[in-house]
Scaffold this active site. Structure first.
Site, PDB file in Angstrom:
ATOM      1  N   LYS A   7       9.390  24.491 -55.445  1.00  0.00           N
ATOM      2  CA  LYS A   7      10.202  23.449 -55.695  1.00  0.00           C
ATOM      3  C   LYS A   7       9.640  22.438 -56.653  1.00  0.00           C
ATOM      4  O   LYS A   7      10.407  21.816 -57.498  1.00  0.00           O
ATOM      5  CB  LYS A   7      10.499  22.869 -54.463  1.00  0.00           C
ATOM      6  CG  LYS A   7      11.281  21.400 -54.587  1.00  0.00           C
ATOM      7  CD  LYS A   7      11.496  20.535 -53.286  1.00  0.00           C
ATOM      8  CE  LYS A   7      12.216  19.392 -53.738  1.00  0.00           C
ATOM      9  NZ  LYS A   7      12.301  18.339 -52.741  1.00  0.00           N
ATOM     10  N   GLU A  22       7.187   9.195 -58.460  1.00  0.00           N
ATOM     11  CA  GLU A  22       6.322  10.491 -57.791  1.00  0.00           C
ATOM     12  C   GLU A  22       5.550  11.381 -58.762  1.00  0.00           C
ATOM     13  O   GLU A  22       5.133  12.379 -58.366  1.00  0.00           O
ATOM     14  CB  GLU A  22       7.212  11.264 -56.591  1.00  0.00           C
ATOM     15  CG  GLU A  22       7.616  10.407 -55.524  1.00  0.00           C
ATOM     16  CD  GLU A  22       8.303  11.486 -54.693  1.00  0.00           C
ATOM     17  OE1 GLU A  22       7.927  11.684 -53.450  1.00  0.00           O
ATOM     18  OE2 GLU A  22       9.497  12.028 -55.003  1.00  0.00           O
ATOM     19  N   GLY A  65       9.328   7.005 -42.660  1.00  0.00           N
ATOM     20  CA  GLY A  65       9.590   7.032 -44.212  1.00  0.00           C
ATOM     21  C   GLY A  65      11.105   7.423 -44.626  1.00  0.00           C
ATOM     22  O   GLY A  65      11.188   7.992 -45.702  1.00  0.00           O
TER      23      GLY A  65
END
Length: 306
Positions: free
Chosen positions: A180, A266, A7
């Site tokens: 994060k 996302e 990916g």
């Protein structure tokens, strides 16, 4: 050492470029990138160094025994990648170098040797097989998932360090992943909605939105028992304002890049995931809900224009 990167988009190809100096690297990427890499190499510019890098690349995986497998795709593709390459990743050390929460849980259904990873670095496409590394908000962090560390993790960290990428090893990778995620939830969607680089988000009006997004996430992580480097939302916001935001001020949101290309973002692995987890605990997250819907609206709007 043999490393497979599956990916491989902007993040994965830049990792392949750096690691190609210290390991045998094979990148699984789109054929339009793979063809250029095979013929003339991968071009990288920016703070990770500038040059043309040569490594193997294709859309398929060769029959080879890899020491480490990195998945660097968007979260939306994690399950399909694991299904496609389940025979390759079974029993192997698989590192998730992806945004958001939930990727490691998906991978753990296909191998019992999952390593979590975070990377707070800005990558921007400049053409096929050409990426600019723009900003860095801190070192990469790596640890055994769901917690702890071991020799295989330590050896991987040594490999990353030898390539010149700053990296820390941690026994609390879930805390690092959520750290994060908070950063991404605070800046990524708002930068996309407002179509501005991160530095502009220090404006008092956008900062007020960020404060509420972050406060909601801290309530969720507290309920989940996630151990973060900061005790309160206020402590994190100070760190964001004084360190992360200045260091990534010039970066344009990856969601903005996706939306401009007509790609799905996302958001479901970031603010959308926060909303879903919050519902399990009966927590209200109106700011994260609103920004999630705004991104989905932009995705839909862009798809209608294509």
């Amino acid at each position: 050492m043999d490393v497979l990167i599956i990916g491989a988009g902007a993040v994965g190809l830049c990792l392949a470029a750096k690691l190609s100096n210290v390991a045998d690297v094979f990148a699984v990427t789109r054929e339009r990138n793979a063809k250029i890499i095979r013929e003339s190499g991968f071009k990288m510019t920016g703070i990770w160094g500038e040059g043309t890098f040569n490594f193997e690349a294709s859309e398929s995986v060769p029959e080879r025994d890899f020491d480490y497998i990195i998945i660097s795709s968007k979260g939306l593709a994690t399950k399909s990648i694991c299904e496609q390459f389940k025979d390759v990743i079974n029993g192997k050390n698989v590192i998730s170098m992806q945004n958001g929460v939930g990727n490691e849980e998906i991978i753990s259904k296909y191998t019992d040797k999952v390593i979590g990873g975070t990377i707070i670095t800005g990558f921007e496409w400049k053409g096929n097989a050409k990426v600019h590394v723009s900003v860095e908000g801190g070192p990469m962090t790596v640890g055994r998932f769901p917690n702890g560390t071991d020799k295989e993790v330590t050896d991987f960290v040594k490999l990353i360090k030898s390539s010149g990428i700053p990296v820390n090893e941690t026994e609390n990778i879930q805390g690092a992943i959520w750290s994060k995620t908070i950063y991404n939830c605070a800046l990524n969607p708002l930068g996309a909605v407002m179509n501005v680089p991160y530095g502009e988000l220090s404006n008092e009006h956008s900062w007020d939105i960020i404060k509420n997004i972050v406060s909601e996430i801290f309530e969720v992580t507290s309920k989940k028992g996630v151990i973060l480097p900061w005790n309160t939302a206020e402590e994190y916001l100070k760190y964001l304002n004084e360190f992360q935001l200045p260091n990534t001020a010039a970066h344009h949101s990856s969601m903005l890049q996706d939306i401009s290309k007509g790609n799905i973002t996302e958001i479901d692995f970031l603010n959308g995931a926060v909303v879903s987890i919050a519902k399990e605990f009966g927590i209200k997250t109106p700011y994260n809900e609103f920004i999630t819907e705004q991104i989905k609206f932009l995705e839909n709007l862009k798809s209608k224009k294509e």
